[in-house]
Design an enzyme around this catalytic site. Structure first.
Site: not given
Ligand code: AR6
Length: 169
Positions: A34, A122
Site C-alpha cells: 500500500d 494479506s
C-alpha cells in the site's frame, strides 16, 4: 480463459491495465505494498481515496470488498483497492480472502481491464500463511467468471514466489 502468470518483482513497475492494492479499510494509505503504491503513484491516488471517503465510502471499505481509483503516475490505468482479512488461527476468514480476489476481478470487468496484477494479499502485515493464501488466490481466480485475460501475481520475494508456484495446477 484467464491465464495466470507468476512473476517475482515490484507491483508498482508492472505495465498492466489495473493493479490491485492490499489496502486497509481507511483507504488512506499504510505500509507494505500500500505504501509502495502511494509513493510510486503520487498524490492523485490519495486524493481519489479521500474523495471516496467523502462520498460512498464514508465508513471506509469493508474487508473483502474492492473499489477503483486512478493509478496516478504508475504505468497502469487504475488501482483497485481491496481490504484483505487479518489472519486468525481461531476463525476461518478464507471466504473474505477469496472475496478480495473475486471482487477485484468484478471491478476490473466493470472498468474493462484485461490485464490485472495482484500482490499476495494479506500475507505481510496481516500475517496470512503464504501457501494457504496462494492456494486461495489461485483457486479463486481460476473459478472466477471474468473477462480479464491475464492475472499476474507479482511476488515480492523468492519465498512468496515459491509459495505461489507450489500451488499452480
Ligand atoms: N510489490 C509487490 N508485493 C509487495 C510489495 C511491492 N512493492 N511490497 C510488499 N509486497 P502487505 P497485507 C508484498 O503487508 O498483509 C498495509 O499497511 C509483501 O511482501 O503489503 O494485506 C495496509 O494499509 C507481502 O507478501 O499487505 C494494510 O493496513 C504482500 O505484498 C495492511 O498493510 C502483502 O503484504 C495490509 O496487510
Amino acid at each position: 480463459m484467464t491465464s495466470i502468470v507468476l512473476v517475482r518483482g515490484d507491483i508498482t513497475q508492472q505495465h498492466v491495465d489495473a493493479l490491485v492494492n492490499a489496502a486497509n479499510s481507511s483507504l488512506l494509505g499504510g505500509g507494505g505494498v500500500d505504501g509502495a503504491i502511494h509513493r510510486a503513484g503520487g498524490p492523485d491516488i490519495l486524493e481519489a481515496c479521500r474523495a471516496l471517503r467523502a462520498s460512498h465510502y464514508g465508513k471506509g471499505l469493508r474487508t473483502g470488498q474492492a473499489v477503483a481509483t486512478t493509478a496516478g503516475r504508475l504505468p497502469a490505468r487504475w488501482v483497485i483497492h481491496t481490504v484483505g482479512p487479518v489472519y486468525s488461527a481461531d476463525e476461518d476468514r478464507s471466504a473474505l480472502l477469496a472475496s478480495c480476489h473475486r471482487e477485484s476481478l468484478r471491478v476490473a470487468d466493470e472498468l474493462g481491464a484485461k490485464t490485472v496484477a495482484f500482490p499476495a494479499i494479506s500475507t505481510g502485515i496481516f500475517r496470512w500463511p503464504l501457501e494457504d493464501a496462494a492456494r486461495i488466490a489461485i483457486e479463486t481466480v481460476r473459478e472466477a467468471k471474468t473477462s480479464v485475460e491475464e492475472v499476474r501475481f507479482v511476488l515480492f520475494d523468492e519465498r512468496a514466489y515459491e509459495a505461489f508456484a507450489s500451488q499452480m495446477p
